[in-house]
Design a protein around this motif. Sequence first.
Motif, PDB file in Angstrom:
ATOM      1  N   LEU A 203       0.862  -1.178   0.000  1.00 10.47           N
ATOM      2  CA  LEU A 203       0.000   0.000   0.000  1.00 10.47           C
ATOM      3  C   LEU A 203       0.896   1.224   0.000  1.00 10.47           C
ATOM      4  O   LEU A 203       2.000   1.184   0.525  1.00 10.47           O
ATOM      5  N   ILE A 215      -5.609   3.799   7.657  1.00 12.42           N
ATOM      6  CA  ILE A 215      -5.803   2.527   8.358  1.00 12.42           C
ATOM      7  C   ILE A 215      -6.403   2.718   9.748  1.00 12.42           C
ATOM      8  O   ILE A 215      -7.460   2.186  10.066  1.00 12.42           O
ATOM      9  N   TYR A 219     -10.255   2.023  11.246  1.00 16.37           N
ATOM     10  CA  TYR A 219     -10.222   0.877  12.157  1.00 16.37           C
ATOM     11  C   TYR A 219     -10.919   1.203  13.484  1.00 16.37           C
ATOM     12  O   TYR A 219     -11.583   0.344  14.064  1.00 16.37           O
ATOM     13  N   LEU A 536       2.881  -2.300   6.908  1.00 11.89           N
ATOM     14  CA  LEU A 536       2.136  -1.086   6.570  1.00 11.89           C
ATOM     15  C   LEU A 536       2.876   0.183   6.988  1.00 11.89           C
ATOM     16  O   LEU A 536       2.331   1.284   6.901  1.00 11.89           O
ATOM     17  N   ASP A 571      -0.988  -5.934  11.236  1.00 10.68           N
ATOM     18  CA  ASP A 571      -1.409  -5.087  10.111  1.00 10.68           C
ATOM     19  C   ASP A 571      -2.343  -5.841   9.165  1.00 10.68           C
ATOM     20  O   ASP A 571      -3.355  -5.314   8.702  1.00 10.68           O
ATOM     21  N   LYS A 574      -5.752  -6.382  10.692  1.00  8.96           N
ATOM     22  CA  LYS A 574      -6.412  -5.079  10.786  1.00  8.96           C
ATOM     23  C   LYS A 574      -6.974  -4.672   9.423  1.00  8.96           C
ATOM     24  O   LYS A 574      -8.131  -4.246   9.305  1.00  8.96           O
ATOM     25  N   LEU A 575      -6.152  -4.841   8.407  1.00 11.20           N
ATOM     26  CA  LEU A 575      -6.569  -4.486   7.054  1.00 11.20           C
ATOM     27  C   LEU A 575      -7.769  -5.335   6.628  1.00 11.20           C
ATOM     28  O   LEU A 575      -8.738  -4.828   6.049  1.00 11.20           O
ATOM     29  N   ILE A 578     -10.910  -4.042   8.200  1.00 16.40           N
ATOM     30  CA  ILE A 578     -11.372  -2.800   7.586  1.00 16.40           C
ATOM     31  C   ILE A 578     -12.062  -3.101   6.252  1.00 16.40           C
ATOM     32  O   ILE A 578     -13.131  -2.558   5.949  1.00 16.40           O
ATOM     33  N   LEU A 579     -11.469  -3.997   5.477  1.00 15.45           N
ATOM     34  CA  LEU A 579     -12.033  -4.313   4.160  1.00 15.45           C
ATOM     35  C   LEU A 579     -13.367  -5.042   4.296  1.00 15.45           C
ATOM     36  O   LEU A 579     -14.298  -4.800   3.526  1.00 15.45           O
ATOM     37  N   TRP A 620     -11.626 -11.914   1.883  1.00 23.95           N
ATOM     38  CA  TRP A 620     -10.961 -10.677   2.330  1.00 23.95           C
ATOM     39  C   TRP A 620      -9.768 -10.982   3.225  1.00 23.95           C
ATOM     40  O   TRP A 620      -8.720 -10.348   3.139  1.00 23.95           O
ATOM     41  N   PRO A 624      -5.914  -9.336   1.515  1.00 28.69           N
ATOM     42  CA  PRO A 624      -6.138  -7.986   2.044  1.00 28.69           C
ATOM     43  C   PRO A 624      -5.430  -6.886   1.257  1.00 28.69           C
ATOM     44  O   PRO A 624      -5.712  -5.717   1.478  1.00 28.69           O
ATOM     45  N   PHE A 625      -4.515  -7.263   0.375  1.00 30.42           N
ATOM     46  CA  PHE A 625      -3.755  -6.250  -0.360  1.00 30.42           C
ATOM     47  C   PHE A 625      -4.203  -6.195  -1.816  1.00 30.42           C
ATOM     48  O   PHE A 625      -4.691  -7.193  -2.355  1.00 30.42           O
TER      49      PHE A 625
END
Length: 647
Positions: A203, A215, A219, A536, A571, A574-575, A578-579, A620, A624-625
């Motif tokens: 990212l 992020i 979050y 991240l 990370d 967490k990502l 969020i997604l 997801w 995640p990326f």
Amino acid sequence: MQQWTTGLPDTEFYGAGTKGLEAVVKEVLDTPEVAIDTETTGLVNWKDIPLYFSLAWGHRRMTLNVSALPYFDEAFKDPSKRWIMANAKYDTHILANAGHNIAGSLVDVQVMHSLLYEDHPHNLKYMNFHLFGWKWADFQDTFGKISSTQSPQQMIERAERENFTLLCEYAANDAWGTWQSYLELKRQLQGAMTHSLFSGAPLRIKTLWDLFDAIETPYTKVLWKMERRGVLLNVPYLEQIKPAAEMEIENLNRQICKLAGRADFNPNSVAQMRDYFLEQLKLRPQKMTKGGKSGVKQASIDSTFLEYHAAEVPMAKLLLEHRSVSKLYGTFIVGIGERLDPNGRIHSTLNQDVARTGRLSSKDPNVQQIPKPENDKWNIRNAFIASPGMDMIVGDYEQLEMRLLAAASLEPKMVDVINKGWDIHMGNAAMMYGVDYDDVKAAKKVDKQVKEGNLPQSAMTPRVAQLLGYRSDAKQLGFALIYGQGARATAATLGCSIIEAEEKIETFEAAYPGALAFKKEAIAETEETGYAFTILGRRRNVQEIASANKGLRKRGERIAVNTQIQGSAADVVKLAQILIDASNLEYHFGCEPLLAVHDELAYESPKSTSAEALREIKDWMEHPFPHDLAVELGVDIKRGATWGQAK
DNA sequence: TTCCCTCGCGCG
DNA sequence: AAAGCGCGCGAGGGAA
């Protein structure tokens, strides 16, 4: 204690009907970023409500009576508004408890501070002192100590009668301090360049502000939703376990007292136990305690000591059992049962600014330390259940840290093991000892069948045992690599000599030279920059690495390696969260988040949609990326009625 | 009573 | 000299 300082804008006050309130409401509607703080009836996130609130932006600072709150509903409903808060989730709960839901962003200055100063405290009072040198009084300095006989509400009501000006100044200070912290921390975050641990960053994050804005801020909202929803507990199930556990503890107490020959013997008292084992039985200590601040080290009566003596000393065995049962009882059965809301749900607080690696922490209760079924005869995880008509969906990353080590180091053999879909520990064993993967796999299967009684004990041939030993070595050595563990500690966990441990470490490193090189580079980079970076771009200052003290320096090296891996794993999770939130499963399926336990995520979804929701969540989590990493991120995901059953 | 520290231990 | 990373909770025990 200084209450307020000169040179501040005058503190305004408004309640419903105060002249000028309409103009304030209008201005807040037109202002994109507003700091807000609440004065509340108490500290319970699902229950307490606001009595006063304060706002600050530009050169305005004001305290408002809760009666003015409804006038701001239009602003609260504005999704583009950014609300600046200290400990944002808490105030957002308090407002929601009074029926005011925030649609905008939750911008938390404590989280901002934690990205820059991860080894400092992050509460507002500390931050204002740290950033500006302000020494403002906090709530308890101003209104007196909160106690069982004096609630925050009573103190605020007394302040209303006796010193209303002070109350208004105090409340406005909090919003003002939050607003000023925001401006300063934003400036600092924007100036803090960072970079990803991974080359070809997944990212585009250039500064810590990018990390915070892209992020951490979304979050906070995801975590708020989780806290808000809480998780349903099967209360009758817990109530049923309770007397059984109590009886068991009483039995053990009786046996222990009888064995000691004393009625006043307390197995919970480490001091008494130390006296019994060392003075009375004359056993030799295994190791000493850390000693803490005072530095007083004493013989440790921990499970290592007790297990060492369990075979020949009956008391050691009894005490081990007592500790295990009383821990389950006190912490998990009673402790959790005390935190239920009227609907039988618990609302753990998920802290975003505590763990130095960027992981979450959980408290009141800590849902991240609920026992695993294999250590819990009552299976307390089965007391965590899906809401009526829903399924629980539990997704677990498999060996996320090892996978990220492979992705970061690009060690070809490790990448290969993972992308072949092998069990990582078995694959590592095969690579380490040059044996066939299928043989290790077959040995594991034999082991399982023997344990289940489907194969006779004789199936456990020396060769099978050897292969199993290879796997458990590989598993432990994998952890040792991530934690930077030395030969001595590895020997202790493997139950072998230090010489043997050294040989095994060498074998592992020889099998994966890329992993060893990564470790060395991680240390070198931290020595050079002073920081450990995650995928991240989160960074952690590792002062120890420059220490003249060899022990501290070694610790710094371990932190440098572990933070990059553990922090990157945090990370990734967490990502994914969020997604998943952004993909709006709530709208499509009625699926909502329940729990986050490091590399494990739990959701609940109506039975009719849970299969689809599960697929979406898995997708997801594994991707995640925008572009996948060099290794696959394997997620094991299941549905069930309870947390235990969905695993 | 309340607060703080130490110890031991639950989880990833 | 020894040295495994990251958390939070409950109990005892002494101090305030």
